[in-house]
Design a protein around this motif. Structure first.
Motif, PDB file in Angstrom:
ATOM      1  N   ALA A  55     103.729  46.047  91.617  1.00 23.39           N
ATOM      2  CA  ALA A  55     104.987  46.677  91.192  1.00 23.39           C
ATOM      3  C   ALA A  55     104.932  47.122  89.730  1.00 23.39           C
ATOM      4  CB  ALA A  55     106.150  45.702  91.370  1.00 23.39           C
ATOM      5  N   GLY A  56     105.501  48.273  89.480  1.00 19.70           N
ATOM      6  CA  GLY A  56     105.559  48.807  88.121  1.00 19.70           C
ATOM      7  C   GLY A  56     106.283  47.880  87.162  1.00 19.70           C
ATOM      8  N   CYS A  57     107.332  47.214  87.631  1.00 20.93           N
ATOM      9  CA  CYS A  57     108.085  46.308  86.753  1.00 20.93           C
ATOM     10  C   CYS A  57     107.231  45.107  86.349  1.00 20.93           C
ATOM     11  CB  CYS A  57     109.386  45.857  87.411  1.00 20.93           C
ATOM     12  SG  CYS A  57     109.181  44.935  88.950  1.00 20.93           S
ATOM     13  N   PHE A  58     106.359  44.635  87.244  1.00 16.86           N
ATOM     14  CA  PHE A  58     105.470  43.525  86.905  1.00 16.86           C
ATOM     15  C   PHE A  58     104.421  43.984  85.901  1.00 16.86           C
ATOM     16  CE2 PHE A  58     101.905  40.548  87.990  1.00 16.86           C
ATOM     17  CZ  PHE A  58     102.507  39.416  87.488  1.00 16.86           C
ATOM     18  N   ARG A  59     103.856  45.166  86.137  1.00 13.94           N
ATOM     19  CA  ARG A  59     102.880  45.725  85.198  1.00 13.94           C
ATOM     20  C   ARG A  59     103.500  45.899  83.814  1.00 13.94           C
ATOM     21  NH1 ARG A  59      98.325  48.190  87.488  1.00 13.94           N
ATOM     22  NH2 ARG A  59      98.287  48.027  89.750  1.00 13.94           N
ATOM     23  N   LYS A  60     104.735  46.368  83.766  1.00 14.69           N
ATOM     24  CA  LYS A  60     105.438  46.562  82.487  1.00 14.69           C
ATOM     25  C   LYS A  60     105.674  45.223  81.798  1.00 14.69           C
ATOM     26  CE  LYS A  60     108.206  48.829  79.539  1.00 14.69           C
ATOM     27  NZ  LYS A  60     107.978  48.130  78.282  1.00 14.69           N
ATOM     28  N   ALA A  61     106.075  44.212  82.564  1.00 14.34           N
ATOM     29  CA  ALA A  61     106.305  42.884  81.984  1.00 14.34           C
ATOM     30  C   ALA A  61     105.016  42.327  81.391  1.00 14.34           C
ATOM     31  CB  ALA A  61     106.861  41.943  83.044  1.00 14.34           C
ATOM     32  N   LEU A  62     103.894  42.540  82.061  1.00 13.06           N
ATOM     33  CA  LEU A  62     102.612  42.091  81.521  1.00 13.06           C
ATOM     34  C   LEU A  62     102.272  42.853  80.252  1.00 13.06           C
ATOM     35  CD1 LEU A  62     100.530  41.784  84.808  1.00 13.06           C
ATOM     36  CD2 LEU A  62     101.549  39.930  83.464  1.00 13.06           C
ATOM     37  N   GLN A  63     102.524  44.147  80.258  1.00  8.36           N
ATOM     38  CA  GLN A  63     102.270  44.968  79.070  1.00  8.36           C
ATOM     39  C   GLN A  63     103.126  44.481  77.899  1.00  8.36           C
ATOM     40  OE1 GLN A  63     103.115  49.101  79.719  1.00  8.36           O
ATOM     41  NE2 GLN A  63     102.517  49.697  77.657  1.00  8.36           N
ATOM     42  N   ASP A  64     104.391  44.172  78.148  1.00  2.63           N
ATOM     43  CA  ASP A  64     105.279  43.675  77.097  1.00  2.63           C
ATOM     44  C   ASP A  64     104.783  42.356  76.516  1.00  2.63           C
ATOM     45  OD1 ASP A  64     106.855  45.880  77.578  1.00  2.63           O
ATOM     46  OD2 ASP A  64     108.422  44.775  78.660  1.00  2.63           O
ATOM     47  N   LYS A  65     104.128  41.531  77.345  1.00  4.59           N
ATOM     48  CA  LYS A  65     103.592  40.245  76.884  1.00  4.59           C
ATOM     49  C   LYS A  65     102.168  40.398  76.337  1.00  4.59           C
ATOM     50  CE  LYS A  65     105.954  36.765  79.586  1.00  4.59           C
ATOM     51  NZ  LYS A  65     105.777  35.580  78.800  1.00  4.59           N
ATOM     52  N   LYS A  66     101.692  41.656  76.293  1.00  2.00           N
ATOM     53  CA  LYS A  66     100.339  41.971  75.827  1.00  2.00           C
ATOM     54  C   LYS A  66      99.262  41.258  76.659  1.00  2.00           C
ATOM     55  CE  LYS A  66     101.754  43.106  71.128  1.00  2.00           C
ATOM     56  NZ  LYS A  66     102.858  43.802  71.579  1.00  2.00           N
ATOM     57  N   ILE A  67      99.507  41.204  77.969  1.00  2.00           N
ATOM     58  CA  ILE A  67      98.548  40.628  78.906  1.00  2.00           C
ATOM     59  C   ILE A  67      97.865  41.772  79.653  1.00  2.00           C
ATOM     60  CG2 ILE A  67      98.253  39.204  80.971  1.00  2.00           C
ATOM     61  CD1 ILE A  67     100.736  37.625  80.105  1.00  2.00           C
ATOM     62  N   ARG A  68      96.562  41.873  79.509  1.00  2.00           N
ATOM     63  CA  ARG A  68      95.804  42.876  80.264  1.00  2.00           C
ATOM     64  C   ARG A  68      95.682  42.373  81.699  1.00  2.00           C
ATOM     65  NH1 ARG A  68      90.688  44.825  77.080  1.00  2.00           N
ATOM     66  NH2 ARG A  68      90.926  46.462  78.603  1.00  2.00           N
ATOM     67  N   HIS A  69      95.570  43.286  82.638  1.00  2.00           N
ATOM     68  CA  HIS A  69      95.555  42.861  84.037  1.00  2.00           C
ATOM     69  C   HIS A  69      94.548  43.625  84.860  1.00  2.00           C
ATOM     70  CE1 HIS A  69      97.733  46.532  85.097  1.00  2.00           C
ATOM     71  NE2 HIS A  69      98.499  46.277  84.056  1.00  2.00           N
ATOM     72  N   CYS A  70      94.156  42.989  85.937  1.00  2.00           N
ATOM     73  CA  CYS A  70      93.323  43.603  86.961  1.00  2.00           C
ATOM     74  C   CYS A  70      94.113  43.479  88.262  1.00  2.00           C
ATOM     75  CB  CYS A  70      91.982  42.888  87.049  1.00  2.00           C
ATOM     76  SG  CYS A  70      90.893  43.626  88.278  1.00  2.00           S
ATOM     77  N   LEU A  71      94.898  44.512  88.556  1.00  2.00           N
ATOM     78  CA  LEU A  71      95.744  44.550  89.749  1.00  2.00           C
ATOM     79  C   LEU A  71      95.443  45.847  90.496  1.00  2.00           C
ATOM     80  CD1 LEU A  71      99.158  43.564  88.092  1.00  2.00           C
ATOM     81  CD2 LEU A  71      97.700  42.100  89.486  1.00  2.00           C
ATOM     82  N   PRO A  72      94.884  45.772  91.691  1.00  2.00           N
ATOM     83  CA  PRO A  72      94.633  46.998  92.429  1.00  2.00           C
ATOM     84  C   PRO A  72      95.933  47.680  92.828  1.00  2.00           C
ATOM     85  CG  PRO A  72      94.162  45.093  93.798  1.00  2.00           C
ATOM     86  CD  PRO A  72      94.512  44.577  92.433  1.00  2.00           C
ATOM     87  N   GLY A  73      95.888  49.010  92.870  1.00  2.00           N
ATOM     88  CA  GLY A  73      97.063  49.763  93.295  1.00  2.00           C
ATOM     89  C   GLY A  73      97.319  49.561  94.778  1.00  2.00           C
ATOM     90  N   GLY A  74      98.577  49.523  95.149  1.00  2.00           N
ATOM     91  CA  GLY A  74      98.945  49.377  96.552  1.00  2.00           C
ATOM     92  C   GLY A  74      98.696  50.656  97.323  1.00  2.00           C
ATOM     93  N   LYS A  75      98.641  50.544  98.630  1.00  2.00           N
ATOM     94  CA  LYS A  75      98.380  51.703  99.485  1.00  2.00           C
ATOM     95  C   LYS A  75      99.492  52.748  99.396  1.00  2.00           C
ATOM     96  CE  LYS A  75      95.709  48.972 102.700  1.00  2.00           C
ATOM     97  NZ  LYS A  75      95.610  48.372 104.012  1.00  2.00           N
ATOM     98  N   GLN A  76     100.716  52.302  99.164  1.00  2.00           N
ATOM     99  CA  GLN A  76     101.853  53.220  99.118  1.00  2.00           C
ATOM    100  C   GLN A  76     102.160  53.738  97.708  1.00  2.00           C
ATOM    101  OE1 GLN A  76     103.207  54.199 102.001  1.00  2.00           O
ATOM    102  NE2 GLN A  76     101.729  52.857 102.993  1.00  2.00           N
TER     103      GLN A  76
END
Length: 82
Positions: A55-76
């Motif tokens: 979810a974009g909101c989860f990615r944004k929350a990680l970005q706000d906490k300055k946490i880099r992530h490895c999350l594959p994009g969903g099929k949709q």
């Protein structure tokens, strides 16, 4: 009659050992579990997750906490992510 099922959303250390757990009802989206976990994330630099946490909101929350992530994009997902 259908059975009751649940989803377990763990936060694990770099060795895969659970540090925190969050339980949701089976039909609840992983995005709900992800939102609930954000505030409890430890002070980390990287997060590894599956496409259920796309979810974009989860990615944004990680970005706000300055946490880099490895999350594959969903099929949709409409916009491609690396």
């Amino acid at each position: 009659m259908g059975g009751i099922n649940t989803n377990l959303h763990p936060i694990c250390d770099s060795q895969g050992r659970p540090m925190d757990l969050f339980l949701t009802a089976g039909p609840v989206s992983d995005h709900i579990g992800a939102r609930a976990l954000v505030s409890g994330l430890p002070n980390v630099t990287w997060l590894l997750g599956d496409r259920g946490y796309n979810a974009g909101c989860f990615r944004k929350a990680l970005q706000d906490k300055k946490i880099r992530h490895c999350l594959p994009g969903g099929k949709q997902r409409k916009t491609h992510v690396r």
